[in-house]
Design an enzyme around this catalytic site. Structure first.
Site, short mmCIF file in Angstrom:
data_model
loop_
_atom_site.label_atom_id
_atom_site.label_comp_id
_atom_site.label_asym_id
_atom_site.label_seq_id
_atom_site.Cartn_x
_atom_site.Cartn_y
_atom_site.Cartn_z
NE ARG A 40 -5.90 84.50 88.71
CZ ARG A 40 -5.05 85.17 89.49
NH1 ARG A 40 -5.45 86.25 90.12
NH2 ARG A 40 -3.81 84.77 89.64
NE ARG A 78 0.71 91.64 92.61
CZ ARG A 78 0.21 91.63 91.39
NH1 ARG A 78 -0.15 92.74 90.81
NH2 ARG A 78 0.09 90.51 90.73
NE ARG A 98 4.25 88.87 90.95
CZ ARG A 98 4.88 89.63 90.08
NH1 ARG A 98 5.75 89.14 89.26
NH2 ARG A 98 4.59 90.92 90.02
CE LYS A 151 -1.67 78.34 77.80
NZ LYS A 151 -2.10 79.44 76.92
NE ARG A 160 -8.13 83.56 76.89
CZ ARG A 160 -6.96 83.36 77.49
NH1 ARG A 160 -6.84 82.40 78.38
NH2 ARG A 160 -5.92 84.11 77.20
#
Ligand SMILES: [Zn+2]
Length: 221
Positions: free
Chosen positions: A172, A161, A128, A14, A89
């Site tokens: 999530r 992480r 990551r 986006k 949202r």
């Protein structure tokens, strides 16, 4: 004036598309996160109001966000239109935005949704890795280390992480996609939802988005 709302999950591209569309269409990319930060920094009345909620760790109420947006839309560079990113949202926010725009004789022309399947989003977001010693960042897909699990620069161990682990990201995303679907349905009901396939190369996605916006401009909508 053309009012665009960009919809897409994190990792759907986006931000990239917003920047390209902004340049190609000559209208500003308005991200609500940036709006909050600049209103607070400038110390405007509405910024101070927003800050009171943020300092208490609470969400800024929708009516404050909408007022902030309307102020932004009144600025000169937004006269030709705007690309809204990060708002609405929720369905309630979408309704609040519609009501506020209607009072000013405006409306959302297109809700442009960039669709990317969950597995691909997880793949894009979860690759990551960070080096333990100095925080150098690697990405499995776009910037892998020369030796798996080791930093190129200082050979320290690469760790992931908690936030960057696939299972955390999947959980999530599931939540975020639920909210996004509500917003999509709102715009679908209003007949302004347009979806594009976000799995293809960046420039092809841009081409689709421009075609949607351009067609409506030619037909006067
Ligand atoms: Zn390192």
């Amino acid at each position: 004036m053309i009012f665009l709302v960009l919809l897409g999950a994190p990792g759907a591209g986006k931000g990239t598309q917003a920047a390209i569309l902004s340049a190609r269409l000559g209208i500003p990319h308005v991200a609500t996160g940036d709006l909050f930060r600049s209103a607070v920094r400038e110390g405007s009345a509405i910024g101070l109001e927003a800050r009171r909620y943020m300092e208490r760790g609470q969400l800024v109420p929708d009516d404050i966000t909408v007022r902030m947006l309307l102020d932004r839309l009144a600025e000169r560079d937004a006269a030709k239109g705007v690309i809204l990113d990060g708002f609405p949202r929720t369905r309630a926010q979408a309704q609040a935005l519609d009501a506020a725009l209607a009072e000013h004789g405006a409306r959302v022309d297109h809700a442009l949704q960039i669709e990317v399947p969950m597995d691909e989003l997880v793949r894009r977001l979860s690759g990551r890795w960070i080096c333990e010693a100095n925080g150098h960042v690697y990405n499995e897909a776009s910037h892998p280390p020369r030796v798996a699990g080791r930093c190129d620069l200082d050979t320290s161990r690469l760790i992931q992480r908690e936030d960057d682990r696939a299972e955390t990201i999947r959980a999530r995303l599931a939540q975020q996609l639920g909210a996004l679907r509500e917003v999509s349905l709102h715009y679908q009901d209003r007949g302004v939802l347009r979806s594009v396939d976000g799995l293809r190369p960046v420039e092809e996605v841009t081409g689709d988005l421009l075609a949607i916006v351009g067609t409506s401009a030619r037909s006067g909508g």
